[in-house]
Write a protein that holds these residues in place. Structure first.
Motif, short mmCIF file in Angstrom:
data_model
loop_
_atom_site.label_atom_id
_atom_site.label_comp_id
_atom_site.label_asym_id
_atom_site.label_seq_id
_atom_site.Cartn_x
_atom_site.Cartn_y
_atom_site.Cartn_z
N MET A 149 0.81 -1.21 0.00
CA MET A 149 0.00 0.00 0.00
C MET A 149 0.85 1.27 0.00
O MET A 149 0.48 2.26 -0.63
CB MET A 149 -0.92 0.01 1.22
CG MET A 149 -2.00 -1.04 1.21
SD MET A 149 -3.09 -0.96 2.65
CE MET A 149 -4.01 0.53 2.28
N TYR A 150 1.97 1.23 0.69
CA TYR A 150 2.76 2.46 0.84
C TYR A 150 3.60 2.78 -0.38
O TYR A 150 3.68 3.94 -0.81
CB TYR A 150 3.67 2.37 2.07
CG TYR A 150 4.60 3.57 2.15
CD1 TYR A 150 4.08 4.84 2.40
CD2 TYR A 150 5.96 3.43 1.96
CE1 TYR A 150 4.92 5.94 2.45
CE2 TYR A 150 6.81 4.53 2.01
CZ TYR A 150 6.28 5.78 2.26
OH TYR A 150 7.11 6.87 2.30
N ASN A 151 4.25 1.77 -0.96
CA ASN A 151 5.18 2.02 -2.05
C ASN A 151 4.43 2.28 -3.35
O ASN A 151 3.75 1.38 -3.86
CB ASN A 151 6.14 0.83 -2.21
CG ASN A 151 7.10 0.72 -1.06
OD1 ASN A 151 7.93 1.59 -0.85
ND2 ASN A 151 6.99 -0.35 -0.28
N ASP A 184 -6.61 -2.21 -7.25
CA ASP A 184 -5.76 -1.97 -6.08
C ASP A 184 -6.46 -2.41 -4.80
O ASP A 184 -5.88 -3.13 -3.97
CB ASP A 184 -5.40 -0.48 -5.98
CG ASP A 184 -4.37 -0.07 -7.01
OD1 ASP A 184 -3.71 -0.95 -7.59
OD2 ASP A 184 -4.21 1.15 -7.23
N ILE A 185 -7.69 -1.96 -4.61
CA ILE A 185 -8.41 -2.30 -3.37
C ILE A 185 -8.64 -3.80 -3.27
O ILE A 185 -8.50 -4.40 -2.19
CB ILE A 185 -9.74 -1.52 -3.31
CG1 ILE A 185 -9.46 -0.03 -3.12
CG2 ILE A 185 -10.62 -2.04 -2.17
CD1 ILE A 185 -10.69 0.85 -3.08
N THR A 186 -8.97 -4.44 -4.40
CA THR A 186 -9.15 -5.90 -4.40
C THR A 186 -7.86 -6.59 -3.97
O THR A 186 -7.88 -7.56 -3.19
CB THR A 186 -9.57 -6.38 -5.79
OG1 THR A 186 -10.75 -5.70 -6.21
CG2 THR A 186 -9.85 -7.88 -5.78
N ALA A 187 -6.73 -6.09 -4.45
CA ALA A 187 -5.43 -6.67 -4.09
C ALA A 187 -5.12 -6.45 -2.62
O ALA A 187 -4.62 -7.36 -1.93
CB ALA A 187 -4.33 -6.07 -4.96
N ILE A 252 2.43 1.76 8.45
CA ILE A 252 1.10 2.29 8.74
C ILE A 252 1.16 3.79 8.98
O ILE A 252 0.33 4.56 8.47
CB ILE A 252 0.47 1.55 9.94
CG1 ILE A 252 -0.02 0.18 9.50
CG2 ILE A 252 -0.66 2.36 10.55
CD1 ILE A 252 -0.68 -0.63 10.58
N GLU A 253 2.15 4.24 9.74
CA GLU A 253 2.28 5.67 9.99
C GLU A 253 2.58 6.43 8.70
O GLU A 253 2.05 7.52 8.47
CB GLU A 253 3.38 5.92 11.03
CG GLU A 253 3.04 5.44 12.42
CD GLU A 253 1.72 6.01 12.92
OE1 GLU A 253 1.52 7.24 12.78
OE2 GLU A 253 0.88 5.24 13.42
#
Length: 312
Positions: A149-151, A184-187, A252-253
């Motif tokens: 999610m972050y990268n 993306d959300i499904t992944a 997460i942050e």
């Protein structure tokens, strides 16, 4: 390894221009145990003529009585999923291609990481004439959902391989207008429990052509709203996660800090590209409609300035 894993390669089909090339690329797989599920979305083009050229029992062909349409394209993704009988499923565009070792590389990765619900193929971009354009970045062989999610990375629907049973249990492909942010959300949902493993060699080829929904600016308002929804979805998802290790806690942050900014940048990029096509008319359009889509005057002016620099 033994060929005991069955794959379903699904093709939600509407356009005819590249469909044969897409099917041929799937049938060229070195790994033998797979099916090809093609769902004709009530296309006005003669897709029957293309599919009927093949006498291959691995191909299963279905036709929708009613067209799902571009805005509800995710419905056809899920119709494809409903027909899949493989243990793992991927959904590729009717103009994209697989490289010959795509499924074999996935099978090898599954053998190494057997408990995951999500796998990802490294991708390259091809043009209208199937010429190579570029190869996208390598990813870690395994990563958590938080790293995913972050990268920021360039992903497409056909990159992903899902465990079929889990994808269905999760409600299928997440529906948003035009499929924007849906993959993306499904992944993310599929990777939530066990993360994702990534192939290191190119397995998927995304065709960057002007016929795709990605290049359609007529639905830009819906795409912007999908991005705004996805920002909220990410923040809500993260708020419910409590990982044990420090690395994921840091991710997460970072996601909390960057989600809004990265989403806004994606929106601004779309607006900038839209203005570039018809500078005067679209400049006025976005001046008057920017607040409706949560675009500040400063962000609007940055798009204008970038277009002026581009033009001159």
């Amino acid at each position: 390894m033994a060929n005991n894993i069955k794959f379903s390669v699904t093709i939600p089909a509407f356009k005819d221009k590249y469909l044969k090339e897409t099917i041929d690329s799937v049938l060229a797989q070195t790994y033998p145990n797979y099916e090809v599920v093609i769902v004709n979305d009530a296309s006005p083009y003669n897709l029957d003529c293309i599919v009927n050229q093949y006498n291959d029992l691995r191909i299963r062909y279905f036709k929708n009585e009613k067209n799902c349409g571009a805005k509800d394209v995710v419905d056809n993704w899920n119709i494809c999923l409903s027909h899949a009988i493989g243990e793992f499923v991927m959904c590729i565009g009717d103009d994209d291609k697989l490289t010959p070792r795509c499924l074999q590389d996935f099978a090898d990765l599954i053998e190494k990481y057997p408990d995951l619900d999500l796998y990802h193929a490294r991708s390259s971009i091809i043009d209208d004439d199937s010429n190579y354009v570029c190869t996208l970045e390598k990813r870690p062989e395994w990563e958590s959902v938080y790293s995913l999610m972050y990268n920021p990375r360039n992903t497409h629907l056909g990159d992903w391989l899902f465990r079929t049973e889990v994808l269905r249990k999760n409600g299928g492909f997440y529906k948003l207008p035009y499929g924007w942010q849906s993959d993306d959300i499904t992944a993310f949902i599929a990777a939530a429990s066990h993360g994702v493993a990534n192939t290191q060699e190119v397995g998927f080829q995304y065709r960057g052509n002007g016929l795709s929904i990605s290049h359609d600016l007529t639905c830009i308002a819906d795409k912007i709203e999908a991005v705004r929804f996805a920002i909220k979805w990410r923040l809500n998802f993260i708020s419910k996660q409590h990982p044990d290790n420090e690395e994921d806690k840091r991710y997460i942050e970072l996601i909390k800090q960057s989600a809004i900014a990265s989403g806004n940048q994606e929106i601004d990029d779309m607006v900038e590209f839209d203005i570039r096509k018809h500078f005067w008319t679209r400049s006025w359009f976005w001046l008057w409609h920017r607040q409706k889509h949560g675009i500040s005057f400063l962000r609007y002016m940055c798009c204008i300035i970038k277009n002026i620099k581009y033009k001159f």
